[in-house]
Design a protein around this motif. Structure first.
Motif, short mmCIF file in Angstrom:
data_model
loop_
_atom_site.label_atom_id
_atom_site.label_comp_id
_atom_site.label_asym_id
_atom_site.label_seq_id
_atom_site.Cartn_x
_atom_site.Cartn_y
_atom_site.Cartn_z
N ALA A 101 0.34 0.64 -11.37
CA ALA A 101 0.89 0.03 -12.59
C ALA A 101 0.51 -1.44 -12.67
O ALA A 101 0.14 -1.95 -13.74
CB ALA A 101 2.41 0.19 -12.61
N HIS A 102 0.58 -2.12 -11.55
CA HIS A 102 0.22 -3.54 -11.53
C HIS A 102 -1.27 -3.72 -11.84
O HIS A 102 -1.64 -4.62 -12.62
CB HIS A 102 0.54 -4.14 -10.16
N LEU A 103 -2.12 -2.90 -11.25
CA LEU A 103 -3.56 -3.03 -11.46
C LEU A 103 -3.93 -2.75 -12.91
O LEU A 103 -4.81 -3.40 -13.48
CB LEU A 103 -4.31 -2.10 -10.52
N ALA A 104 -3.26 -1.77 -13.51
CA ALA A 104 -3.54 -1.47 -14.93
C ALA A 104 -3.21 -2.67 -15.80
O ALA A 104 -3.97 -3.03 -16.70
CB ALA A 104 -2.74 -0.24 -15.37
N ARG A 105 -2.07 -3.31 -15.53
CA ARG A 105 -1.69 -4.50 -16.31
C ARG A 105 -2.66 -5.65 -16.05
O ARG A 105 -3.07 -6.36 -16.98
CB ARG A 105 -0.26 -4.93 -15.96
N ARG A 106 -3.03 -5.82 -14.79
CA ARG A 106 -3.94 -6.91 -14.43
C ARG A 106 -5.29 -6.77 -15.09
O ARG A 106 -5.83 -7.71 -15.68
CB ARG A 106 -4.11 -6.94 -12.90
N GLU A 149 0.82 -1.21 0.00
CA GLU A 149 0.00 0.00 0.00
C GLU A 149 0.86 1.26 0.00
O GLU A 149 0.43 2.32 -0.46
CB GLU A 149 -0.93 0.01 1.22
N ALA A 150 2.08 1.16 0.50
CA ALA A 150 2.96 2.32 0.58
C ALA A 150 3.46 2.76 -0.79
O ALA A 150 3.74 3.94 -1.02
CB ALA A 150 4.13 2.04 1.51
N ASP A 151 3.60 1.81 -1.72
CA ASP A 151 4.12 2.12 -3.05
C ASP A 151 2.95 2.26 -4.02
O ASP A 151 2.60 1.33 -4.76
CB ASP A 151 5.08 1.02 -3.52
N LEU A 152 2.36 3.45 -4.04
CA LEU A 152 1.16 3.67 -4.84
C LEU A 152 1.43 3.53 -6.33
O LEU A 152 0.61 3.00 -7.08
CB LEU A 152 0.58 5.07 -4.54
N GLY A 153 2.60 3.98 -6.78
CA GLY A 153 2.93 3.90 -8.19
C GLY A 153 2.99 2.46 -8.68
O GLY A 153 2.44 2.11 -9.73
N ALA A 154 3.65 1.60 -7.91
CA ALA A 154 3.75 0.19 -8.28
C ALA A 154 2.38 -0.47 -8.24
O ALA A 154 2.06 -1.31 -9.09
CB ALA A 154 4.71 -0.53 -7.33
N LYS A 155 1.56 -0.07 -7.28
CA LYS A 155 0.21 -0.64 -7.17
C LYS A 155 -0.63 -0.30 -8.40
O LYS A 155 -1.25 -1.18 -9.01
CB LYS A 155 -0.46 -0.10 -5.90
#
Length: 284
Positions: free
Chosen positions: A232-237, A224-230
């Protein structure tokens, strides 16, 4: 209408009668159009869309009277031209769950003890009403049911369509990890298939397709702390899920409608819309 404006009209009395008849006809036509769009209490229908899987021009800013933030994620669903018969896609959010009763200020503490919570009794009643409304409105059974593997989503699916009804139509409920809730909190963290299936009845277990659930399907690839990684991952998913669904529907055109049961955050990313508990929206 041409006859009303025609100079060959014989009398003003005839003209007035036709004007009244035309007004009545238009009023009845408008009423029928409105009735056919909003046909069941408790079922919200999405705006008409142009593709098999697509999204409105802009996200809704208010759902059932609850203002939503204007800082919404960009919807993954896109409009694409299609010359084939459109597929009806119903998105459904689970009913009220145990973690929804916890005051927001205490969520961080409560998350340590509530993992993969079940529906509350009120939540079960909500999804039963939704199922009654959908069946009572004579909405045909979906040809494909896909649910998040979190318990509240599975319970919602069976609350709308019972296991007996699914067996009658030779349908299964596909559990799809890509539909799990977006947050990494304990309440949004699922369990292995063997544990999950212990919380459903034997009849429901018989129609669950758990083949996509690996031993670590519920482990989030971000914090939850790394919003950018979250994000990006959700967009790919989400893009991967929708592309796989599109390919499946193209390969099997007999599927006229799909029901997808997912969570608030997941649905917000997919459609750009906020869903109330036990709310269903139809997209074409």
């Amino acid at each position: 209408f041409f006859r009303i404006a025609s100079p060959s009209m014989r009398s003003s009395k005839q003209q007035a009668g036709l004007v009244r008849w035309s007004g009545t006809f238009c009023g009845l036509l408008l009423f029928y159009m409105a009735w056919s769009k909003w046909f069941a209490t408790g079922i919200a229908t999405g705006r008409p869309l142009t593709s098999q899987i697509s999204t409105p021009e802009a996200p809704s800013q208010q759902i059932l009277g609850s203002p939503l933030s204007t800082d919404l994620p960009t919807p993954v669903l896109k409009k694409t031209a299609s010359h084939h018969r459109p597929v009806e896609v119903w998105f459904v959010r689970p009913g009220e769950s145990r973690h929804n009763l916890i005051p927001r200020a205490h969520c961080e503490i409560a998350e340590l003890t509530i993992r993969d919570p079940s529906l509350t009794e009120n939540g079960k009643a909500q999804v039963r009403r939704l199922g009654t409304n959908m069946l009572g409105s004579k909405i045909p059974m979906p040809g494909l049911l896909i649910s998040s593997p979190l318990l509240r989503a599975v319970q919602t699916t069976f609350g709308v369509y019972s296991a007996d009804l699914l067996l009658q139509h030779s349908l299964q409920v596909r559990l799809e990890p890509m539909l799990q809730e977006v947050n990494a909190n304990s309440c949004d963290t699922g369990r292995e298939a063997a544990d999950l299936t212990q919380d459903v009845s034997p009849g429901e277990r018989a129609v669950l397709d758990t083949t996509r659930l690996t031993s670590s399907w519920f482990v989030k690839a971000y914090t939850e702390a790394d919003l950018g990684a979250k994000e990006a991952h959700l967009a790919r998913r989400d893009t991967e899920f929708l592309e796989k669904l599109r390919q499946e529907l193209l390969a099997n055109r007999s599927v006229g409608r799909v029901m997808i049961v997912a969570h608030y955050g997941t649905l917000l990313h997919l459609t750009g819309m906020g869903f109330d508990k036990a709310e269903a929206r139809e997209f074409l």
